[in-house]
Enzyme design. Structure first.
Site, PDB file in Angstrom:
ATOM      1  N   GLY A 188       0.818  -1.132   0.005  1.00 26.04           N
ATOM      2  CA  GLY A 188      -0.008   0.076  -0.073  1.00 26.04           C
ATOM      3  C   GLY A 188       0.930   1.327   0.016  1.00 26.04           C
ATOM      4  N   ASN A 189       0.432   2.320   0.346  1.00 24.63           N
ATOM      5  CA  ASN A 189       0.975   3.446   0.218  1.00 24.63           C
ATOM      6  C   ASN A 189       2.087   3.788   1.352  1.00 24.63           C
ATOM      7  OD1 ASN A 189      -0.224   5.455   2.436  1.00 24.63           O
ATOM      8  ND2 ASN A 189      -2.032   4.709   1.425  1.00 24.63           N
ATOM      9  N   ALA A 191       2.520   6.438   3.633  1.00 21.05           N
ATOM     10  CA  ALA A 191       2.040   6.947   4.884  1.00 21.05           C
ATOM     11  C   ALA A 191       1.633   5.920   5.716  1.00 21.05           C
ATOM     12  CB  ALA A 191       0.933   7.884   4.504  1.00 21.05           C
ATOM     13  N   VAL A 192       0.749   5.115   5.303  1.00 24.92           N
ATOM     14  CA  VAL A 192       0.135   3.924   6.007  1.00 24.92           C
ATOM     15  C   VAL A 192       1.503   2.618   6.404  1.00 24.92           C
ATOM     16  CG1 VAL A 192      -1.616   1.941   5.969  1.00 24.92           C
ATOM     17  CG2 VAL A 192      -2.202   3.987   5.310  1.00 24.92           C
ATOM     18  N   GLY A 193       2.455   2.588   5.557  1.00 25.15           N
ATOM     19  CA  GLY A 193       3.585   1.952   5.615  1.00 25.15           C
ATOM     20  C   GLY A 193       4.144   2.131   7.040  1.00 25.15           C
ATOM     21  N   GLU A 210       5.778  -3.163   1.005  1.00 23.42           N
ATOM     22  CA  GLU A 210       5.430  -3.031  -0.680  1.00 23.42           C
ATOM     23  C   GLU A 210       4.867  -1.608  -0.951  1.00 23.42           C
ATOM     24  OE1 GLU A 210       7.174  -4.716  -2.824  1.00 23.42           O
ATOM     25  OE2 GLU A 210       7.860  -6.251  -1.621  1.00 23.42           O
ATOM     26  N   CYS A 244       1.741   0.281  -9.200  1.00 26.80           N
ATOM     27  CA  CYS A 244       2.969   0.781  -8.238  1.00 26.80           C
ATOM     28  C   CYS A 244       4.057   1.172  -9.070  1.00 26.80           C
ATOM     29  CB  CYS A 244       2.951  -0.345  -7.119  1.00 26.80           C
ATOM     30  SG  CYS A 244       3.669  -1.861  -7.724  1.00 26.80           S
TER      31      CYS A 244
HETATM   32  P1  NAD Z   1      -5.441   0.677   0.305  1.00 29.01           P
HETATM   33  O1  NAD Z   1      -6.273   1.912   0.295  1.00 29.01           O
HETATM   34  O2  NAD Z   1      -6.022  -0.648  -0.195  1.00 29.01           O
HETATM   35  O3  NAD Z   1      -4.586   0.459   1.479  1.00 29.01           O
HETATM   36  C1  NAD Z   1      -3.858  -0.896   1.763  1.00 29.01           C
HETATM   37  C2  NAD Z   1      -4.180  -1.582   2.789  1.00 29.01           C
HETATM   38  O4  NAD Z   1      -3.854  -0.687   4.101  1.00 29.01           O
HETATM   39  C3  NAD Z   1      -5.534  -2.001   2.996  1.00 29.01           C
HETATM   40  O5  NAD Z   1      -5.877  -3.300   3.071  1.00 29.01           O
HETATM   41  C4  NAD Z   1      -6.394  -1.251   4.130  1.00 29.01           C
HETATM   42  O6  NAD Z   1      -7.280  -1.537   4.855  1.00 29.01           O
HETATM   43  C5  NAD Z   1      -5.099  -0.737   4.948  1.00 29.01           C
HETATM   44  N1  NAD Z   1      -5.027   0.702   5.664  1.00 29.01           N
HETATM   45  C6  NAD Z   1      -5.426   1.664   4.974  1.00 29.01           C
HETATM   46  N2  NAD Z   1      -5.264   2.784   5.876  1.00 29.01           N
HETATM   47  C7  NAD Z   1      -4.800   2.048   7.120  1.00 29.01           C
HETATM   48  C8  NAD Z   1      -4.665   2.699   8.212  1.00 29.01           C
HETATM   49  N3  NAD Z   1      -4.728   3.980   8.952  1.00 29.01           N
HETATM   50  N4  NAD Z   1      -4.242   1.779   9.339  1.00 29.01           N
HETATM   51  C9  NAD Z   1      -3.915   0.507   9.211  1.00 29.01           C
HETATM   52  N5  NAD Z   1      -4.401   0.228   7.892  1.00 29.01           N
HETATM   53  C10 NAD Z   1      -4.909   0.887   6.702  1.00 29.01           C
HETATM   54  O7  NAD Z   1      -4.350   0.926  -0.966  1.00 29.01           O
HETATM   55  P2  NAD Z   1      -3.383   2.168  -1.139  1.00 29.01           P
HETATM   56  O8  NAD Z   1      -2.522   2.311  -0.106  1.00 29.01           O
HETATM   57  O9  NAD Z   1      -4.355   3.359  -1.730  1.00 29.01           O
HETATM   58  O10 NAD Z   1      -2.685   1.561  -2.305  1.00 29.01           O
HETATM   59  C11 NAD Z   1      -1.896   2.139  -3.260  1.00 29.01           C
HETATM   60  C12 NAD Z   1      -0.395   2.396  -2.875  1.00 29.01           C
HETATM   61  O11 NAD Z   1      -0.100   1.144  -2.973  1.00 29.01           O
HETATM   62  C13 NAD Z   1       0.170   3.056  -3.874  1.00 29.01           C
HETATM   63  O12 NAD Z   1       1.179   3.941  -3.448  1.00 29.01           O
HETATM   64  C14 NAD Z   1       0.965   1.967  -4.778  1.00 29.01           C
HETATM   65  O13 NAD Z   1       2.159   2.272  -5.381  1.00 29.01           O
HETATM   66  C15 NAD Z   1       1.379   1.150  -3.547  1.00 29.01           C
HETATM   67  N6  NAD Z   1       1.335  -0.259  -4.098  1.00 29.01           N
HETATM   68  C16 NAD Z   1       2.733  -0.942  -3.947  1.00 29.01           C
HETATM   69  C17 NAD Z   1       2.721  -2.267  -4.485  1.00 29.01           C
HETATM   70  C18 NAD Z   1       4.190  -2.906  -4.629  1.00 29.01           C
HETATM   71  O14 NAD Z   1       4.023  -4.055  -4.770  1.00 29.01           O
HETATM   72  N7  NAD Z   1       5.165  -2.072  -4.104  1.00 29.01           N
HETATM   73  C19 NAD Z   1       1.601  -3.058  -5.134  1.00 29.01           C
HETATM   74  C20 NAD Z   1       0.497  -2.270  -5.248  1.00 29.01           C
HETATM   75  C21 NAD Z   1       0.252  -1.061  -4.663  1.00 29.01           C
END
Ligand code: NAD
Length: 491
Positions: A188-189, A191-193, A210, A244
């Site tokens: 995911g993104n 910030a949440v990472g 990731e 991504c």
């Molecule tokens: P998303 O909104 O689906 O969030 C990802 C996960 O994080 C979800 O399961 C969600 O429930 C959880 N989440 C969201 N907010 C949270 C919080 N405050 N606390 C705990 N958990 C939380 O996805 P997204 O973040 O919008 O995904 C897009 C991002 O992911 C982009 O930056 C993209 O580049 C990145 N991405 C990376 C890869 C990779 O393989 N490196 C693959 C796909 C996407």
């Protein structure tokens, strides 16, 4: 206990039974997952159609095909991966058995993202199963239909105690994160990472992150522009730019911009016709929030191609922005949408300086016929992965580690890398209670003489392979001599 706590507790109990450690059991579960992908293809594709407007063919090409490949590889290789891996010995250990044994970590939490919801959620699961772990699977709530299919159908195929699916949004994920896991695999993104890593730190849980970021694409003057631009257009506009590793922006010399725009326009028409809105191969922005965010990013830039949009349909046409300045809105965050800014720049050195000023990207693309340009870009920058003269396809090479560096993430996966990532690589040294004389040099009383022996045994480098080959040659020579003697002197 909440639903999330119950799932984690059950997974822990199931792991403690030890059944996931049995390699045949892992293979059985992986084959069940294979069966799930085949038998539930319709449900999977329908959910993807509803969530992201991807056609069945696109769903198979970008979601399930890679999973099938990873499953086939894991089923075929897991016995080798799980077997002891002998390592090089030194003089001190030449009579011992020295190896690395991959052992399961325990209970893994897999948190998936929405953009390729099957691929990014099940791919880590394949590695988690292969490595002998239990895994709690949390699909993204943004893809409502996909999450529902995963929750309803996956437990019909997999051991539902070992690999439970927990659905829900931020609050459910946060409840999960309060539990103790042995590894957290988050996609995911960034910030949440950071939140994930902070939650993991409370239990000293290792993480794989990731993440994303702005992946640059440098187009050199020495290259076939038509081919380069077709590949860039494919990499950018696939899944409406919501990838991504999509090339985020293009860097090129000012004189090339006009031709690049022309070639990308041609590629867009070739792929999506002159009316992408009605083209079945062109997707949609995931929701209104992202639609508004992306439209807002365009505000202070000049549109060269595309720009059409329809908020009610979450549609934004494949769009190219020209003469974009580094301080433009579109350059301040990962675009994650179908906008391709072109930044004219004074050549390779300036492009490298520009890339190095930003965060380390997940992918870096360079297009050139000149290998010196490619090598210079590789040697003077850093990124999760580097791909020359194409886009995205490094993701599909299972032998390459896929992952970010710095702000684009940590850890890696795909193929054996996922297995290793979700295993503890345990160093094993098996000695026998013999040859005690050799050990005297380390026991007190310590003397200069013993130190001399210790220096010899620890620092002296022997090429055991060479000695092994020498031994083999000697044995063969002896055998040959014996054979000749028998034939000629006794025959
Ligand atoms: P998303 O909104 O689906 O969030 C990802 C996960 O994080 C979800 O399961 C969600 O429930 C959880 N989440 C969201 N907010 C949270 C919080 N405050 N606390 C705990 N958990 C939380 O996805 P997204 O973040 O919008 O995904 C897009 C991002 O992911 C982009 O930056 C993209 O580049 C990145 N991405 C990376 C890869 C990779 O393989 N490196 C693959 C796909 C996407």
């Amino acid at each position: 206990m909440s639903r999330e706590e119950t799932a984690v507790a059950k997974a822990r109990l199931a792991f403690e039974t030890g059944r996931s450690k049995c390699v045949d059991y892992r293979i059985h579960q992986l084959k069940n997952l294979q069966r799930f992908l085949t038998e539930c293809r319709q449900e999977i594709c329908l959910a993807i159609k509803k969530d992201l407007n991807k056609s069945e063919v696109v769903c198979e090409l970008f979601e399930t095909l890679g999973l099938e490949e990873e499953l086939g590889l894991a089923i075929h290789r897991v016995k080798d991966w799980a077997a002891p891996r002998p390592v090089e010995k030194n003089l001190m250990t030449m009579a011992d058995t020295v190896y690395v044994k991959a052992e399961p970590l325990g209970v893994v939490l897999i948190i998936g993202a929405w953009n390729y919801p099957w691929a990014v959620t099940l791919q880590p699961l394949i590695g988690a199963i292969a490595a002998g772990n239990a895994a709690v699977v949390k699909p993204s709530e943004v893809c409502v239909h996909t999450a529902k299919v995963m929750e309803d159908l996956l437990p019909l195929y997999l051991d539902k105690d070992l690999y439970p699916v927990v659905t829900g949004g931020v609050s459910e994920t946060q409840t999960l994160l309060q539990q103790k896991f042995d590894h957290i695999f988050y996609t995911g993104n960034s910030a949440v990472g950071k939140l994930i890593m902070a939650a993991a730190a409370k239990h000293l849980t290792p993480v794989t992150l990731e993440l994303g970021g702005k992946s640059p694409c440098y187009i050199d003057s020495k290259c076939n522009l038509a081919v380069a631009c077709r590949r860039v257009a494919w990499g950018k506009f696939t899944n409406c730019g919501q990838t991504c590793i999509a090339p985020d922006y293009v860097l090129c010399e000012p004189g090339m911009q006009k031709d690049i725009i022309q070639e990308i326009r041609k590629a867009i028409e070739e792929f999506y016709t002159d009316d992408p809105k009605t083209c079945p191969d062109y997707g949609r922005i995931i929701n209104q929030r992202h639609f508004k965010r992306i439209m807002n990013l365009m505000e202070d830039s000049t549109v060269a191609v595309g720009g059409d949009n329809d908020g009610d349909d979450c549609f934004i046409a494949p769009t190219v922005l020209r003469d974009v300045k580094p301080d433009a809105k579109v350059m301040q965050e990962e675009i994650f949408g179908p906008l391709l800014p072109i930044l004219p720049i004074g050549g390779l050195d300036e492009a490298i300086r520009f890339i190095n000023k930003g965060e380390k990207p997940l992918a870096l693309y360079v297009f050139s016929d000149d290998t010196k340009v490619i090598k210079k870009m590789r040697d003077e920058t850093s990124s999760g992965g580097l791909l020359a003269n194409d886009c995205l396809v490094h993701y599909s090479v299972s032998s390459l580690p896929f992952g970010g560096v710095g702000n684009s993430g940590m850890g890696c996966y795909h193929g054996k890398h996922t297995f290793d990532q979700l295993s503890h690589l345990r160093g094993c040294l098996i000695k026998r209670l013999r040859m005690e004389a050799v050990n005297k040099m380390r026991y007190p009383p310590h003397t200069e003489k013993k130190l001399g022996w210790a220096r010899f045994f620890i620092l002296k480098k022997f090429n055991f392979r060479f000695f092994g080959k020498l031994l083999l040659v000697s044995v063969l020579a002896l055998f040959f001599a014996f054979f000749i003697q028998r034939c000629f002197f006794h025959g």
